[in-house]
Scaffold this motif. Sequence first.
Motif, mmCIF file in Angstrom:
data_model
loop_
_atom_site.group_PDB
_atom_site.id
_atom_site.type_symbol
_atom_site.label_atom_id
_atom_site.label_comp_id
_atom_site.label_asym_id
_atom_site.label_seq_id
_atom_site.Cartn_x
_atom_site.Cartn_y
_atom_site.Cartn_z
ATOM 1 N N PHE B 34 0.840 -1.191 0.000
ATOM 2 C CA PHE B 34 0.000 0.000 0.000
ATOM 3 C C PHE B 34 0.878 1.244 0.000
ATOM 4 O O PHE B 34 1.983 1.239 0.546
ATOM 5 C CB PHE B 34 -0.880 0.039 1.260
ATOM 6 C CG PHE B 34 -1.773 -1.148 1.430
ATOM 7 C CD1 PHE B 34 -1.305 -2.304 2.034
ATOM 8 C CD2 PHE B 34 -3.089 -1.115 1.000
ATOM 9 C CE1 PHE B 34 -2.120 -3.413 2.200
ATOM 10 C CE2 PHE B 34 -3.914 -2.206 1.158
ATOM 11 C CZ PHE B 34 -3.427 -3.360 1.756
ATOM 12 N N TYR B 36 0.723 5.337 1.046
ATOM 13 C CA TYR B 36 -0.001 6.356 1.800
ATOM 14 C C TYR B 36 0.719 7.692 1.645
ATOM 15 O O TYR B 36 1.905 7.765 1.361
ATOM 16 C CB TYR B 36 -0.017 6.018 3.293
ATOM 17 C CG TYR B 36 -0.796 4.784 3.685
ATOM 18 C CD1 TYR B 36 -0.224 3.520 3.597
ATOM 19 C CD2 TYR B 36 -2.091 4.883 4.172
ATOM 20 C CE1 TYR B 36 -0.927 2.387 3.976
ATOM 21 C CE2 TYR B 36 -2.804 3.756 4.569
ATOM 22 C CZ TYR B 36 -2.209 2.514 4.468
ATOM 23 O OH TYR B 36 -2.909 1.399 4.859
ATOM 24 N N GLN B 38 0.959 11.431 3.920
ATOM 25 C CA GLN B 38 0.648 12.018 5.216
ATOM 26 C C GLN B 38 1.091 13.471 5.244
ATOM 27 O O GLN B 38 2.260 13.781 5.024
ATOM 28 C CB GLN B 38 1.332 11.241 6.340
ATOM 29 C CG GLN B 38 0.904 11.687 7.736
ATOM 30 C CD GLN B 38 1.481 10.791 8.827
ATOM 31 O OE1 GLN B 38 2.592 10.301 8.719
ATOM 32 N NE2 GLN B 38 0.713 10.580 9.895
ATOM 33 N N SER B 43 -3.492 12.327 9.782
ATOM 34 C CA SER B 43 -3.338 10.887 9.742
ATOM 35 C C SER B 43 -2.970 10.425 8.334
ATOM 36 O O SER B 43 -2.860 11.228 7.409
ATOM 37 C CB SER B 43 -4.619 10.216 10.215
ATOM 38 O OG SER B 43 -4.386 8.851 10.486
ATOM 39 N N LEU B 44 -2.789 9.151 8.190
ATOM 40 C CA LEU B 44 -2.390 8.589 6.899
ATOM 41 C C LEU B 44 -3.572 8.556 5.936
ATOM 42 O O LEU B 44 -4.682 8.181 6.315
ATOM 43 C CB LEU B 44 -1.865 7.165 7.080
ATOM 44 C CG LEU B 44 -0.488 7.012 7.699
ATOM 45 C CD1 LEU B 44 -0.524 7.187 9.194
ATOM 46 C CD2 LEU B 44 0.102 5.651 7.342
ATOM 47 N N LEU B 46 -4.697 6.784 2.456
ATOM 48 C CA LEU B 46 -4.372 5.736 1.496
ATOM 49 C C LEU B 46 -4.464 6.285 0.082
ATOM 50 O O LEU B 46 -5.456 6.916 -0.291
ATOM 51 C CB LEU B 46 -5.324 4.551 1.667
ATOM 52 C CG LEU B 46 -5.122 3.374 0.719
ATOM 53 C CD1 LEU B 46 -3.770 2.699 0.978
ATOM 54 C CD2 LEU B 46 -6.248 2.356 0.885
ATOM 55 N N PHE B 91 4.918 13.578 2.894
ATOM 56 C CA PHE B 91 5.563 12.402 3.460
ATOM 57 C C PHE B 91 4.849 11.184 2.894
ATOM 58 O O PHE B 91 3.644 11.023 3.095
ATOM 59 C CB PHE B 91 5.458 12.467 4.987
ATOM 60 C CG PHE B 91 6.291 11.472 5.729
ATOM 61 C CD1 PHE B 91 5.745 10.666 6.719
ATOM 62 C CD2 PHE B 91 7.647 11.349 5.462
ATOM 63 C CE1 PHE B 91 6.522 9.762 7.421
ATOM 64 C CE2 PHE B 91 8.441 10.443 6.162
ATOM 65 C CZ PHE B 91 7.871 9.655 7.137
ATOM 66 N N ILE B 93 4.514 7.095 2.581
ATOM 67 C CA ILE B 93 4.815 5.899 3.367
ATOM 68 C C ILE B 93 4.215 4.687 2.667
ATOM 69 O O ILE B 93 3.068 4.734 2.219
ATOM 70 C CB ILE B 93 4.228 5.971 4.795
ATOM 71 C CG1 ILE B 93 4.520 7.327 5.447
ATOM 72 C CG2 ILE B 93 4.779 4.841 5.665
ATOM 73 C CD1 ILE B 93 3.832 7.507 6.785
ATOM 74 N N PHE B 106 4.882 -1.113 8.081
ATOM 75 C CA PHE B 106 5.161 0.133 7.377
ATOM 76 C C PHE B 106 6.654 0.387 7.194
ATOM 77 O O PHE B 106 7.472 0.010 8.040
ATOM 78 C CB PHE B 106 4.555 1.316 8.143
ATOM 79 C CG PHE B 106 3.066 1.402 8.001
ATOM 80 C CD1 PHE B 106 2.235 0.635 8.804
ATOM 81 C CD2 PHE B 106 2.493 2.234 7.048
ATOM 82 C CE1 PHE B 106 0.859 0.696 8.666
ATOM 83 C CE2 PHE B 106 1.117 2.304 6.910
ATOM 84 C CZ PHE B 106 0.305 1.528 7.722
#
Lengths: 110, 115
Positions: B34, B36, B38, B43-44, B46, B91, B93, B106
């Motif tokens: 996945f 993500y 941020q 919060s993250l 998707l 950012f 991730i 992660f």
Amino acid sequence: EDQVTQSPEALRLQEGESSSLNCSYTVSGLRGLFWYRQDPGKGPEFLFTLYSAGEEKEKERLKATLTKKESFLHITAPKPEDSATYLCAFHTGANSKLTFGKGITLSVRP
Amino acid sequence: GAVVSQHPSRVICKSGTSVKIECRSLDFQATTMFWYRQFPKQSLMLMATSNEGSKATYEQGVEKDKFLINHASLTLSTLTVTSAHPEDSSFYICSATLGPFYEQYFGPGTRLTVT
């Protein structure tokens, strides 16, 4: 709509002062409730998975519990190194997609 | 626990150029990865779900032609930000999982700055 709410948004504790972080959810068909810890500028670190109401898991000073409506992350006698943002997340289906709450920022003062 | 790496950890690029970010599961084979995004103090979010050997599934509002995802093997997924603009600064991730109902692990994240 499935959703998760974390409270409080921020929590400041004195070292040794135990407390609990709350994750309330309204999810139909919950298949897993996850807790992660995230330090600033880093990716989340996996802590726990809970699958059914009544389940509890522990790791060092942390204990996660799950009911049909909420999950709690209990922190016993926290230390400054426990300062971080704690995220809860859930998934409902076979595709493993996680939906995250906004997180709780915990600060532990020495 | 399982280890996921990302490279680079930090990148600065000029507007209009493309940037590739790699995500690797180091000690397990990930059926699904996945990506993500941020933003500060949020919060993250998707962006997309990636399965080995098949096209990525993008979340609503994410431009698939701008964020190209390739999942070449069970241990490697890449995200390419094409024609980057300052608003793409964020950012990023990645995460990887063994499969449905397993936890996601992660990576450490990649800080992208577009000037």
